[in-house]
Write a protein that holds these residues in place. Structure first.
Motif, PDB file in Angstrom:
ATOM      1  N   TYR A  27       0.810  -1.277  -0.170  1.00  0.00           N
ATOM      2  CA  TYR A  27      -0.161   0.051  -0.181  1.00  0.00           C
ATOM      3  C   TYR A  27       0.832   1.297  -0.146  1.00  0.00           C
ATOM      4  CZ  TYR A  27      -4.255  -2.893   0.820  1.00  0.00           C
ATOM      5  OH  TYR A  27      -5.324  -3.664   0.701  1.00  0.00           O
ATOM      6  N   PHE A  28       2.143   1.345   0.522  1.00  0.00           N
ATOM      7  CA  PHE A  28       2.881   2.459   0.442  1.00  0.00           C
ATOM      8  C   PHE A  28       4.102   1.868  -0.162  1.00  0.00           C
ATOM      9  CE2 PHE A  28       0.081   3.082   4.205  1.00  0.00           C
ATOM     10  CZ  PHE A  28      -0.422   4.149   4.051  1.00  0.00           C
ATOM     11  N   VAL A  77      -5.846  -0.459   5.499  1.00  0.00           N
ATOM     12  CA  VAL A  77      -4.323  -0.737   5.392  1.00  0.00           C
ATOM     13  C   VAL A  77      -3.816  -0.933   6.571  1.00  0.00           C
ATOM     14  CG1 VAL A  77      -4.336   0.605   3.304  1.00  0.00           C
ATOM     15  CG2 VAL A  77      -3.692   1.863   5.569  1.00  0.00           C
ATOM     16  N   GLY A  81      -5.964   2.546   9.711  1.00  0.00           N
ATOM     17  CA  GLY A  81      -5.641   3.483   8.870  1.00  0.00           C
ATOM     18  C   GLY A  81      -6.536   2.993   7.522  1.00  0.00           C
ATOM     19  N   VAL A  83      -7.061   4.081   2.914  1.00  0.00           N
ATOM     20  CA  VAL A  83      -6.486   4.961   1.665  1.00  0.00           C
ATOM     21  C   VAL A  83      -7.876   4.885   0.780  1.00  0.00           C
ATOM     22  CG1 VAL A  83      -5.104   4.697  -0.323  1.00  0.00           C
ATOM     23  CG2 VAL A  83      -4.083   4.329   2.044  1.00  0.00           C
ATOM     24  N   CYS A  85      -8.546   5.971  -3.203  1.00  0.00           N
ATOM     25  CA  CYS A  85      -7.252   5.829  -4.581  1.00  0.00           C
ATOM     26  C   CYS A  85      -8.177   6.172  -5.802  1.00  0.00           C
ATOM     27  CB  CYS A  85      -6.709   4.540  -4.720  1.00  0.00           C
ATOM     28  SG  CYS A  85      -5.640   4.392  -6.074  1.00  0.00           S
ATOM     29  N   GLY A 100      -4.222   8.969   2.291  1.00  0.00           N
ATOM     30  CA  GLY A 100      -4.278   8.149   3.393  1.00  0.00           C
ATOM     31  C   GLY A 100      -4.613   8.927   4.723  1.00  0.00           C
ATOM     32  N   SER A 101      -5.304   8.248   5.684  1.00  0.00           N
ATOM     33  CA  SER A 101      -5.843   8.902   6.943  1.00  0.00           C
ATOM     34  C   SER A 101      -6.098   7.963   7.885  1.00  0.00           C
ATOM     35  CB  SER A 101      -7.318   9.775   6.470  1.00  0.00           C
ATOM     36  OG  SER A 101      -7.773  10.037   7.789  1.00  0.00           O
ATOM     37  N   THR A 207       4.380  12.287   3.814  1.00  0.00           N
ATOM     38  CA  THR A 207       3.793  12.027   5.191  1.00  0.00           C
ATOM     39  C   THR A 207       3.661  13.156   6.064  1.00  0.00           C
ATOM     40  OG1 THR A 207       5.441  10.691   6.134  1.00  0.00           O
ATOM     41  CG2 THR A 207       3.790   9.464   4.557  1.00  0.00           C
TER      42      THR A 207
END
Length: 225
Positions: A27-28, A77, A81, A83, A85, A100-101, A207
C-alpha cells in the motif's frame, strides 16, 4: 503522560537486497527493512510539499478529497488506517493518486502518493476514475512524476538519503503548546520519499503526522527546551 493528538505517519522500510528490484505489491510501496541513517531535518516540512491539487496534509480530510475527486470506496491498510485511490479518467494516462488517513476522528489526511500505473500499488484495482488525476499533477512545491533526481533535490533544498533507486528525507519538529491549560509538547513528524525508475520519478510519497505529551518539550538528551 502522552497525549495522542493525531495518527503517526505510517512506517516506511527499505530492502537493500536484490529481491527489492521485484517490488512486492504494497500500500505504501516501501515496507521491508528501513535504512538506519536517514537524513533528518529538525524543522517543519515546508507547507508547499504538503499540498497536492488543493488538498493539504494535516488540514484537508477524506471528505474534502471525495468532494474534489469523486466518491470511492475506502481501502483498509491496517493499524486503523485507510486509503482512497483514484486513477486518471484519460485512458492514455496511467497515473494514480492515493490519499491516506486515520480511520477514526476527523479523518484529516496524513499522506498522499502520486505514482505511475506500473508501480505495484496493492489497492490499484480499487481506484476510481477522476479527471483531476494526470501525469502533470504536482505538489505546490513542484514535486511530480517524471522529474530527475537533481531536480527533486533542488526542490527539497536539503540533503536526501539516496539508496537503491530512492531518495528520502525525514523531518522531526517539536512545538510548545498547552493541554487543559497545562504545558505540553507537540511533535510533528514528516517524510518525503521518491522512487526513481530510468532516472525519473515514478512514485512519490509525502507523509505528515503528529503526537503529543504533557510537559515541556525535551531535546535528544531529555533536557527541557
Amino acid at each position: 503522560m502522552r497525549i495522542s493528538i493525531a495518527l503517526l505517519i505510517p512506517m516506511m522500510w527499505w530492502s537493500f537486497d536484490s529481491s527489492a528490484l521485484a517490488h512486492k505489491k504494497e500500500y505504501f510501496l516501501l515496507e521491508t527493512a528501513r535504512p538506519k541513517n536517514v537524513a533528518v531535518l529538525k524543522e517543519q516540512i515546508r507547507q508547499e510539499h504538503l499540498t497536492l491539487l488543493g488538498l493539504t496534509l494535516g488540514e484537508s480530510t477524506l471528505s474534502d478529497v471525495r468532494l474534489r475527486f469523486g466518491e470511492t470506496e475506502p481501502i483498509s491498510v491496517g493499524h486503523d488506517g485507510v486509503v482512497i485511490c483514484y486513477h486518471s479518467s484519460n485512458s492514455k494516462d496511467d497515473t494514480l493518486i492515493a490519499f491516506g488517513s486515520d480511520l477514526h476522528g476527523d479523518q484529516k489526511l496524513i499522506n498522499f502518493q502520486l505514482m505511475t500505473g506500473q508501480q505495484p500499488f496493492k489497492g490499484k484495482e480499487e481506484c476510481s476514475p477522476s479527471p483531476l488525476v494526470s501525469k502533470v499533477a504536482e505538489t505546490d512545491s513542484g514535486l511530480r512524476l517524471g522529474l530527475n533526481a537533481e531536480t527533486v533535490k533542488n526542490i527539497m533544498r536539503a540533503p536526501m538519503t539516496e539508496t537503491n533507486g530512492h531518495l528520502i528525507l525525514d523531518y522531526d519538529y517539536q512545538a510548545a503548546t498547552t493541554f487543559k491549560n497545562e504545558p505540553a509538547c507537540l511533535m510533528v513528524f514528516a517524510s518525503t520519499a521518491v522512487r526513481l525508475e530510468q532516472s525519473k520519478v515514478a512514485w512519490l510519497l509525502v507523509t505528515r503526522g503528529t503526537e503529543g505529551y504533557r510537559g515541556a518539550c525535551k531535546n535528544q538528551n531529555n533536557e527541557k527546551k
